[in-house]
Write a protein that holds these residues in place. Sequence first.
Motif, PDB file in Angstrom:
ATOM      1  N   GLU A  71     -42.581 -34.332  64.649  1.00  0.00           N
ATOM      2  CA  GLU A  71     -42.909 -35.453  63.948  1.00  0.00           C
ATOM      3  C   GLU A  71     -41.738 -36.458  63.448  1.00  0.00           C
ATOM      4  O   GLU A  71     -41.680 -37.715  63.230  1.00  0.00           O
ATOM      5  CB  GLU A  71     -43.775 -35.267  62.686  1.00  0.00           C
ATOM      6  N   GLU A  72     -40.502 -35.784  63.389  1.00  0.00           N
ATOM      7  CA  GLU A  72     -39.219 -36.351  62.989  1.00  0.00           C
ATOM      8  C   GLU A  72     -38.865 -37.463  63.938  1.00  0.00           C
ATOM      9  O   GLU A  72     -38.868 -37.320  65.132  1.00  0.00           O
ATOM     10  CB  GLU A  72     -38.258 -35.497  62.697  1.00  0.00           C
ATOM     11  N   GLN A  78     -44.060 -28.297  64.063  1.00  0.00           N
ATOM     12  CA  GLN A  78     -44.921 -29.780  63.923  1.00  0.00           C
ATOM     13  C   GLN A  78     -43.964 -30.669  63.338  1.00  0.00           C
ATOM     14  O   GLN A  78     -44.000 -31.870  63.776  1.00  0.00           O
ATOM     15  CB  GLN A  78     -46.107 -29.534  62.946  1.00  0.00           C
ATOM     16  N   GLN A  79     -43.199 -30.398  62.164  1.00  0.00           N
ATOM     17  CA  GLN A  79     -42.371 -31.144  61.346  1.00  0.00           C
ATOM     18  C   GLN A  79     -41.289 -31.605  62.593  1.00  0.00           C
ATOM     19  O   GLN A  79     -40.958 -33.004  62.453  1.00  0.00           O
ATOM     20  CB  GLN A  79     -41.717 -30.363  60.175  1.00  0.00           C
ATOM     21  N   VAL A  80     -40.596 -30.715  63.246  1.00  0.00           N
ATOM     22  CA  VAL A  80     -39.782 -31.203  64.406  1.00  0.00           C
ATOM     23  C   VAL A  80     -40.273 -32.257  65.236  1.00  0.00           C
ATOM     24  O   VAL A  80     -39.660 -33.159  65.502  1.00  0.00           O
ATOM     25  CB  VAL A  80     -39.482 -29.681  65.012  1.00  0.00           C
ATOM     26  N   ASP A 108     -46.379 -20.843  59.448  1.00  0.00           N
ATOM     27  CA  ASP A 108     -45.083 -21.208  59.063  1.00  0.00           C
ATOM     28  C   ASP A 108     -44.470 -21.879  59.898  1.00  0.00           C
ATOM     29  O   ASP A 108     -43.814 -22.928  60.162  1.00  0.00           O
ATOM     30  CB  ASP A 108     -44.230 -20.347  57.930  1.00  0.00           C
ATOM     31  N   GLU A 109     -44.245 -20.989  61.124  1.00  0.00           N
ATOM     32  CA  GLU A 109     -43.239 -21.470  62.173  1.00  0.00           C
ATOM     33  C   GLU A 109     -44.184 -22.768  62.878  1.00  0.00           C
ATOM     34  O   GLU A 109     -43.319 -23.787  63.255  1.00  0.00           O
ATOM     35  CB  GLU A 109     -43.258 -20.305  63.220  1.00  0.00           C
ATOM     36  N   VAL A 156     -51.077 -27.850  68.454  1.00  0.00           N
ATOM     37  CA  VAL A 156     -49.483 -28.297  68.687  1.00  0.00           C
ATOM     38  C   VAL A 156     -49.127 -28.401  69.987  1.00  0.00           C
ATOM     39  O   VAL A 156     -49.102 -27.052  70.704  1.00  0.00           O
ATOM     40  CB  VAL A 156     -48.705 -27.559  67.558  1.00  0.00           C
ATOM     41  N   THR A 161     -33.223 -24.987  62.224  1.00  0.00           N
ATOM     42  CA  THR A 161     -34.326 -24.818  62.658  1.00  0.00           C
ATOM     43  C   THR A 161     -34.158 -23.299  63.063  1.00  0.00           C
ATOM     44  O   THR A 161     -33.071 -22.898  63.421  1.00  0.00           O
ATOM     45  CB  THR A 161     -34.873 -25.503  63.926  1.00  0.00           C
ATOM     46  N   ASP A 180     -45.914 -24.802  61.247  1.00  0.00           N
ATOM     47  CA  ASP A 180     -45.544 -26.221  60.382  1.00  0.00           C
ATOM     48  C   ASP A 180     -44.273 -26.516  60.713  1.00  0.00           C
ATOM     49  O   ASP A 180     -43.821 -27.667  60.887  1.00  0.00           O
ATOM     50  CB  ASP A 180     -45.588 -25.649  59.164  1.00  0.00           C
ATOM     51  N   GLU A 181     -43.052 -25.588  61.175  1.00  0.00           N
ATOM     52  CA  GLU A 181     -41.879 -25.848  61.222  1.00  0.00           C
ATOM     53  C   GLU A 181     -41.588 -26.978  62.306  1.00  0.00           C
ATOM     54  O   GLU A 181     -41.116 -28.019  62.839  1.00  0.00           O
ATOM     55  CB  GLU A 181     -40.732 -24.880  61.198  1.00  0.00           C
TER      56      GLU A 181
END
Length: 155
Positions: free
Chosen positions: A154-155, A150-152, A144-145, A85, A40, A147-148
């Motif tokens: 959700e994992e 948000q993905q963190v 973009d950050e 977020v 990340t 999104d990164e």
Amino acid sequence: MNETMTKTIIFKLKNQEYGANIDQILSIEKLDEIVSLPQTSDFIKGIINLRGDVTPIIDLRTRLGMEEIEATEHTRVLIAKVLEVQVGLIVDEATDVIDISPDVIDDAPELIRGVDHRYIKGVAKLEDRGMLLLLDLNHVLSVDELDEVQQVAEE
């Protein structure tokens, strides 16, 4: 003189006071154990479990191009809503909540020592504290950050 005051949380980074609109801040927490994540961005320190919510933690110093420091007993995490977020922003210290009149806020100059002007909403000139840089938390992360982050989460 009929304009409404803005409730602003005051926090410190590198002995400089900053402010952010309290409406974006959900809570102020002590720095707890952060689970670090591989691959990340360097300013994303990891995640915490905050009352059942996985919350990505961002080092605001690193994000704003300042050197990283060791956490102290004053270090706080501002839990904020950034464009829907939930993120935690590590600050050196959270010191106060004050009302700021729009009359004392100027637009941010293009060049502010070491901080990208996109992050700065304005500069408040306060009689009792001097100049206060007002951060726009919605611009501290790019799309973009976000999104990164948000993905963190959700994992």
